[in-house]
Design a protein around this motif. Structure first.
Motif, PDB file in Angstrom:
ATOM      1  N   ALA A 152      35.516  -8.435  40.968  1.00 26.70           N
ATOM      2  CA  ALA A 152      35.713  -7.245  41.793  1.00 26.70           C
ATOM      3  C   ALA A 152      36.246  -6.089  40.948  1.00 26.70           C
ATOM      4  O   ALA A 152      35.755  -4.953  41.051  1.00 26.70           O
ATOM      5  CB  ALA A 152      36.682  -7.550  42.933  1.00 26.70           C
ATOM      6  N   PHE A 153      37.210  -6.366  40.096  1.00 27.44           N
ATOM      7  CA  PHE A 153      37.756  -5.306  39.249  1.00 27.44           C
ATOM      8  C   PHE A 153      36.720  -4.815  38.237  1.00 27.44           C
ATOM      9  O   PHE A 153      36.657  -3.622  37.927  1.00 27.44           O
ATOM     10  CB  PHE A 153      39.016  -5.797  38.531  1.00 27.44           C
ATOM     11  CG  PHE A 153      40.240  -5.821  39.401  1.00 27.44           C
ATOM     12  CD1 PHE A 153      40.670  -4.680  40.056  1.00 27.44           C
ATOM     13  CD2 PHE A 153      40.959  -6.998  39.573  1.00 27.44           C
ATOM     14  CE1 PHE A 153      41.799  -4.690  40.871  1.00 27.44           C
ATOM     15  CE2 PHE A 153      42.087  -7.021  40.379  1.00 27.44           C
ATOM     16  CZ  PHE A 153      42.513  -5.868  41.032  1.00 27.44           C
ATOM     17  N   LYS A 157      35.356  -1.002  37.800  1.00 23.54           N
ATOM     18  CA  LYS A 157      35.269  -0.309  36.511  1.00 23.54           C
ATOM     19  C   LYS A 157      33.868   0.217  36.257  1.00 23.54           C
ATOM     20  O   LYS A 157      33.686   1.363  35.817  1.00 23.54           O
ATOM     21  CB  LYS A 157      35.674  -1.259  35.375  1.00 23.54           C
ATOM     22  CG  LYS A 157      35.470  -0.653  33.990  1.00 23.54           C
ATOM     23  CD  LYS A 157      35.745  -1.654  32.882  1.00 23.54           C
ATOM     24  CE  LYS A 157      35.457  -1.038  31.505  1.00 23.54           C
ATOM     25  NZ  LYS A 157      35.758  -1.977  30.398  1.00 23.54           N
ATOM     26  N   GLN A 158      32.877  -0.609  36.547  1.00 24.85           N
ATOM     27  CA  GLN A 158      31.496  -0.257  36.229  1.00 24.85           C
ATOM     28  C   GLN A 158      30.949   0.875  37.102  1.00 24.85           C
ATOM     29  O   GLN A 158      30.231   1.757  36.608  1.00 24.85           O
ATOM     30  CB  GLN A 158      30.608  -1.492  36.388  1.00 24.85           C
ATOM     31  CG  GLN A 158      29.154  -1.272  35.996  1.00 24.85           C
ATOM     32  CD  GLN A 158      28.302  -2.511  36.244  1.00 24.85           C
ATOM     33  OE1 GLN A 158      28.051  -2.893  37.380  1.00 24.85           O
ATOM     34  NE2 GLN A 158      27.877  -3.153  35.167  1.00 24.85           N
ATOM     35  N   ARG A 183      36.064  -6.569  29.819  1.00 26.41           N
ATOM     36  CA  ARG A 183      34.825  -6.338  29.073  1.00 26.41           C
ATOM     37  C   ARG A 183      33.638  -7.038  29.726  1.00 26.41           C
ATOM     38  O   ARG A 183      32.511  -6.904  29.261  1.00 26.41           O
ATOM     39  CB  ARG A 183      34.973  -6.851  27.637  1.00 26.41           C
ATOM     40  CG  ARG A 183      36.043  -6.136  26.822  1.00 26.41           C
ATOM     41  CD  ARG A 183      35.635  -4.699  26.499  1.00 26.41           C
ATOM     42  NE  ARG A 183      36.613  -4.011  25.666  1.00 26.41           N
ATOM     43  CZ  ARG A 183      37.595  -3.257  26.133  1.00 26.41           C
ATOM     44  NH1 ARG A 183      37.736  -3.118  27.447  1.00 26.41           N
ATOM     45  NH2 ARG A 183      38.444  -2.666  25.335  1.00 26.41           N
ATOM     46  N   ARG A 184      33.867  -7.780  30.791  1.00 28.70           N
ATOM     47  CA  ARG A 184      32.824  -8.582  31.422  1.00 28.70           C
ATOM     48  C   ARG A 184      31.926  -7.720  32.308  1.00 28.70           C
ATOM     49  O   ARG A 184      32.336  -6.677  32.832  1.00 28.70           O
ATOM     50  CB  ARG A 184      33.449  -9.696  32.263  1.00 28.70           C
ATOM     51  CG  ARG A 184      34.246  -9.168  33.445  1.00 28.70           C
ATOM     52  CD  ARG A 184      35.167 -10.241  34.021  1.00 28.70           C
ATOM     53  NE  ARG A 184      34.437 -11.268  34.757  1.00 28.70           N
ATOM     54  CZ  ARG A 184      34.940 -12.483  34.984  1.00 28.70           C
ATOM     55  NH1 ARG A 184      36.130 -12.812  34.495  1.00 28.70           N
ATOM     56  NH2 ARG A 184      34.258 -13.361  35.677  1.00 28.70           N
ATOM     57  N   LEU A 185      30.690  -8.196  32.493  1.00 29.89           N
ATOM     58  CA  LEU A 185      29.806  -7.612  33.487  1.00 29.89           C
ATOM     59  C   LEU A 185      30.067  -8.330  34.811  1.00 29.89           C
ATOM     60  O   LEU A 185      30.182  -9.552  34.845  1.00 29.89           O
ATOM     61  CB  LEU A 185      28.345  -7.773  33.073  1.00 29.89           C
ATOM     62  CG  LEU A 185      27.906  -6.973  31.847  1.00 29.89           C
ATOM     63  CD1 LEU A 185      26.466  -7.316  31.484  1.00 29.89           C
ATOM     64  CD2 LEU A 185      28.047  -5.476  32.103  1.00 29.89           C
ATOM     65  N   PRO A 186      30.164  -7.616  35.904  1.00 32.89           N
ATOM     66  CA  PRO A 186      30.508  -8.276  37.165  1.00 32.89           C
ATOM     67  C   PRO A 186      29.356  -9.060  37.757  1.00 32.89           C
ATOM     68  O   PRO A 186      28.190  -8.676  37.625  1.00 32.89           O
ATOM     69  CB  PRO A 186      30.882  -7.096  38.072  1.00 32.89           C
ATOM     70  CG  PRO A 186      30.087  -5.948  37.527  1.00 32.89           C
ATOM     71  CD  PRO A 186      30.050  -6.157  36.035  1.00 32.89           C
ATOM     72  N   ASP A 187      29.689 -10.163  38.389  1.00 33.73           N
ATOM     73  CA  ASP A 187      28.758 -10.874  39.253  1.00 33.73           C
ATOM     74  C   ASP A 187      28.839 -10.148  40.596  1.00 33.73           C
ATOM     75  O   ASP A 187      29.867 -10.207  41.285  1.00 33.73           O
ATOM     76  CB  ASP A 187      29.192 -12.336  39.391  1.00 33.73           C
ATOM     77  CG  ASP A 187      28.273 -13.150  40.297  1.00 33.73           C
ATOM     78  OD1 ASP A 187      27.998 -12.688  41.426  1.00 33.73           O
ATOM     79  OD2 ASP A 187      27.855 -14.244  39.894  1.00 33.73           O
ATOM     80  N   ALA A 188      27.775  -9.459  40.978  1.00 35.23           N
ATOM     81  CA  ALA A 188      27.826  -8.581  42.141  1.00 35.23           C
ATOM     82  C   ALA A 188      28.182  -9.326  43.420  1.00 35.23           C
ATOM     83  O   ALA A 188      28.965  -8.825  44.242  1.00 35.23           O
ATOM     84  CB  ALA A 188      26.487  -7.862  42.308  1.00 35.23           C
ATOM     85  N   LYS A 189      27.624 -10.519  43.590  1.00 33.47           N
ATOM     86  CA  LYS A 189      27.900 -11.280  44.814  1.00 33.47           C
ATOM     87  C   LYS A 189      29.365 -11.676  44.881  1.00 33.47           C
ATOM     88  O   LYS A 189      30.035 -11.490  45.915  1.00 33.47           O
ATOM     89  CB  LYS A 189      27.010 -12.523  44.865  1.00 33.47           C
ATOM     90  CG  LYS A 189      27.174 -13.327  46.151  1.00 33.47           C
ATOM     91  CD  LYS A 189      26.205 -14.500  46.193  1.00 33.47           C
ATOM     92  CE  LYS A 189      26.367 -15.291  47.488  1.00 33.47           C
ATOM     93  NZ  LYS A 189      25.413 -16.441  47.550  1.00 33.47           N
ATOM     94  N   LYS A 190      29.900 -12.199  43.767  1.00 34.58           N
ATOM     95  CA  LYS A 190      31.311 -12.597  43.743  1.00 34.58           C
ATOM     96  C   LYS A 190      32.219 -11.385  43.912  1.00 34.58           C
ATOM     97  O   LYS A 190      33.251 -11.453  44.580  1.00 34.58           O
ATOM     98  CB  LYS A 190      31.630 -13.314  42.425  1.00 34.58           C
ATOM     99  CG  LYS A 190      31.006 -14.690  42.291  1.00 34.58           C
ATOM    100  CD  LYS A 190      31.399 -15.331  40.958  1.00 34.58           C
ATOM    101  CE  LYS A 190      30.780 -16.712  40.814  1.00 34.58           C
ATOM    102  NZ  LYS A 190      31.119 -17.327  39.500  1.00 34.58           N
ATOM    103  N   ALA A 191      31.816 -10.279  43.306  1.00 36.18           N
ATOM    104  CA  ALA A 191      32.626  -9.069  43.390  1.00 36.18           C
ATOM    105  C   ALA A 191      32.782  -8.613  44.829  1.00 36.18           C
ATOM    106  O   ALA A 191      33.889  -8.306  45.292  1.00 36.18           O
ATOM    107  CB  ALA A 191      32.001  -7.959  42.554  1.00 36.18           C
TER     108      ALA A 191
END
Length: 246
Positions: A152-153, A157-158, A183-191
């Motif tokens: 989510a964070f 950020k993105q 520095r991670r790319l988010p998993d949209a569903k989890k976010a």
């Protein structure tokens, strides 16, 4: 409150608090929802308009509440609840009426998504009738551990950081600087699953957040400053909100 005091949609009735008993009921619901040991109340309660959402099928049971603090322009923002935790110097340059929306909560035994729709409908009525240009507040994640909210964070950020001209600066002693650290790319569903419902609604309307979260140990929450410029809400979203509030 220079607007209609009542919004009745289906089984839910949204109205402005009219008495000390109404405000006490809101404080009682907040205490339950936020699981605080003492009654959830502060000096801002006396300065705010309070909105109550009641379930008419259960004898007017209070199922949601929030409060609003109105400011004529950015020079007054240092008097807000949020200013205790964020350096809002940049927003002092904002020209236009502002409303801080705070202490939003829903009864833990009620999960109907129509509740938040009715709450936003009541807010939309107030915004439209009072020419509000900026809606802001603190959006809270339950608990103070960051690990379960990293996607989510990362999503915040993105895609959802505040414009540099309005970006809140660090003021609180304990913060999670997610924009700088992740520095991670988010998993949209989890976010989106871990995003608080109120914040999710802000974001769908074009809202933005601070680049850090405040660790609030007293309330056992992580919260981000959240702003929504009314003029930037997509037309389709405005139509949906006004369909509820009309």
């Amino acid at each position: 409150m220079a607007t209609a005091d009542v919004l009745n949609k289906g089984r839910y009735l949204a109205r402005q608090a009219q008495s000390p008993q109404d405000i006490a009921a809101a404080q009682e619901l907040r205490t339950l929802a936020f699981a605080t040991k003492q009654t959830d109340s502060d000096v801002f309660d006396e300065m705010c308009d309070h909105i109550l959402v009641e379930d008419t099928r259960y004898g007017g049971c209070l199922v949601c509440c929030f409060r609003m603090l109105t400011m004529h322009e950015g020079t007054e923002i240092t008097n807000s609840y949020s200013a205790q935790y964020y350096d809002l110097t940049a927003l002092q340059n904002f020209r236009g009426r502002m409303v801080e929306m705070g202490r939003f909560c829903i009864h833990p035994e009620w999960t109907d998504p129509d509740i938040i729709r009715v709450a936003w409908g009541a807010m939309t009525t107030f915004v439209d009738q009072n020419d509000v240009q900026l809606l802001f507040g603190c959006s809270s994640f339950e608990g103070i551990e960051t690990d379960e909210y990293l996607d989510a964070f990362a999503m915040l950020k993105q895609k959802h950081l505040a414009p540099k001209r309005w970006l809140p600066r660090v003021k609180a002693p304990d913060v999670f600087r997610f924009a700088a650290r992740l520095r991670r790319l988010p998993d949209a569903k989890k976010a989106m699953l871990r995003m608080p419902p109120l914040l999710r609604t802000y974001l769908m309307m074009g809202g933005w957040v601070s680049d850090h979260a405040v660790v609030d140990r007293h309330m056992n929450t992580l919260h981000v400053f959240t702003g929504l410029e009314i003029g930037a809400i997509p037309p389709t979203r405005k139509r949906l909100l006004r369909a509820v509030s009309g």
